[in-house]
Design an enzyme around this catalytic site. Structure first.
Site, PDB file in Angstrom:
ATOM      1  N   HIS A 120       1.121  -0.951  -0.183  1.00  0.00           N
ATOM      2  CA  HIS A 120       0.058   0.296   0.213  1.00  0.00           C
ATOM      3  C   HIS A 120       0.727   1.299   0.051  1.00  0.00           C
ATOM      4  O   HIS A 120       1.333   1.665   0.807  1.00  0.00           O
ATOM      5  CB  HIS A 120      -0.929  -0.153   1.580  1.00  0.00           C
ATOM      6  CG  HIS A 120      -1.883   1.587   1.320  1.00  0.00           C
ATOM      7  ND1 HIS A 120      -2.530   1.500   0.682  1.00  0.00           N
ATOM      8  CD2 HIS A 120      -2.065   2.139   2.507  1.00  0.00           C
ATOM      9  CE1 HIS A 120      -3.568   2.186   0.691  1.00  0.00           C
ATOM     10  NE2 HIS A 120      -2.780   3.180   1.669  1.00  0.00           N
ATOM     11  N   GLU A 185       8.788   1.622  -2.968  1.00  0.00           N
ATOM     12  CA  GLU A 185       7.918  -0.186  -2.880  1.00  0.00           C
ATOM     13  C   GLU A 185       8.457  -1.113  -3.277  1.00  0.00           C
ATOM     14  O   GLU A 185       8.898  -2.547  -2.993  1.00  0.00           O
ATOM     15  CB  GLU A 185       6.499   0.390  -3.526  1.00  0.00           C
ATOM     16  CG  GLU A 185       5.734   1.489  -2.866  1.00  0.00           C
ATOM     17  CD  GLU A 185       4.723   1.283  -3.464  1.00  0.00           C
ATOM     18  OE1 GLU A 185       3.143   0.801  -4.475  1.00  0.00           O
ATOM     19  OE2 GLU A 185       3.377   2.992  -3.839  1.00  0.00           O
TER      20      GLU A 185
HETATM   21  C1  GRF Z   1       1.267   1.416  -6.443  1.00  0.00           C
HETATM   22  O1  GRF Z   1       1.423   2.459  -5.578  1.00  0.00           O
HETATM   23  C2  GRF Z   1       1.054   0.346  -5.541  1.00  0.00           C
HETATM   24  O2  GRF Z   1       0.758   0.501  -4.480  1.00  0.00           O
HETATM   25  C3  GRF Z   1      -1.119   0.489  -5.790  1.00  0.00           C
HETATM   26  O3  GRF Z   1      -0.885   0.221  -7.218  1.00  0.00           O
HETATM   27  C4  GRF Z   1       0.196   1.180  -7.704  1.00  0.00           C
HETATM   28  C5  GRF Z   1       0.473   1.391  -9.040  1.00  0.00           C
HETATM   29  O4  GRF Z   1       1.262  -0.305  -8.917  1.00  0.00           O
HETATM   30  N1  GRF Z   1      -1.297  -0.303  -4.449  1.00  0.00           N
HETATM   31  P1  GRF Z   1       1.894  -0.891  -9.701  1.00  0.00           P
HETATM   32  O5  GRF Z   1       2.768   0.303 -10.716  1.00  0.00           O
HETATM   33  O6  GRF Z   1       0.983  -0.870 -10.865  1.00  0.00           O
HETATM   34  O7  GRF Z   1       2.969  -1.731  -9.749  1.00  0.00           O
END
Ligand code: GRF
Length: 228
Positions: A120, A185
């Site tokens: 998250h 992340e």
């Molecule tokens: C990210 O910030 C994640 O934390 C949220 O969705 C965003 C996009 O994720 N859940 P990604 O680039 O599709 O992995």
């Protein structure tokens, strides 16, 4: 080596970070895992293309108009078909049902830990739900960040595995802050998966313990020195 099932609805940059870590590429160090299947509920999701380019089975299960429990039964069937040990939600825009969590609940090798993780883009319990980065900016926080947690029946309420904090800079907008958080992340998620793969995580109540951590700071995975 554990087998991962990644659920994604969007562009899949977290999936890419996990794929790279499995291959020993990119900023995160190699993890003892392999992505067995990528499942998406969104036709044309970037995550599906990333999986295909990596030679990983990619399956679309459209969710529009499908009742949650029935949809999750189909998801569980595909995940079991691919022998998945740990489910990683990565930009997956649906809540999972009680039946799904039961299918991937704790097993003896998981030391009480469920087998569903999520990332998250906020420091939970602050700013759960959608647009966490925007919520943080509007609140006026000085520190934002991301959280990897085990998934429970709530929305972003599961036991916290790891967090990383980043500073909010003057003039930050949603885009600049989101990019700074996303970089963390991509480091944090593979790290949490590796700890699970090593069998170092255990859960009691809602407290996750990392065995063999050098000190509590290690478990908190502080921001990199240049961001302190
Ligand atoms: C990210 O910030 C994640 O934390 C949220 O969705 C965003 C996009 O994720 N859940 P990604 O680039 O599709 O992995």
């Amino acid at each position: 080596m554990i087998r991962l099932g990644v659920l994604a609805s969007g562009g899949g940059t977290n999936l890419q970070a996990i794929l790279d870590a499995c291959a020993g590429r990119g900023p995160a160090s190699r993890i003892d895992a392999a992505v067995a299947v990528v499942l998406s509920n969104v036709p044309g999701a970037g995550a599906l293309g990333r999986a295909e380019r990596a030679g990983v089975p990619a399956e679309l299960l459209p969710s529009k108009g499908v009742e949650r429990e029935a949809y999750d039964v189909a998801l569980v069937e595909r995940l079991r078909h691919h022998g998945v040990d740990l489910v990683c939600l990565a930009g997956y825009m649906r809540l999972v049902s009680a039946g799904f969590l039961e299918a991937f609940g704790p097993v003896p090798s998981s030391h009480g830990c469920p087998r569903v993780m999520n990332i998250h883009p906020g420091l939970l319990p602050s700013f759960p739900g959608l647009h966490a980065q925007r919520q943080a900016l509007q609140y006026g926080v000085r520190l934002a960040g991301c959280t990897v947690h085990f998934v429970d029946a709530g929305c972003d309420t599961g036991p916290i595995i790891a967090q990383a904090a980043v500073p909010v800079h003057p003039g930050d907008g949603e885009e600049s802050l989101s990019a700074r958080i996303l970089a963390e992340e991509h480091r944090l998620y593979p790290q949490a998966i590796q700890w699970f793969a090593q069998g170092r995580l255990s859960l009691a109540g809602r407290i996750v313990t990392l065995r063999g951590a050098r000190d509590p700071e290690t478990a908190a995975l502080r921001s990199p020195p240049h961001e302190r």
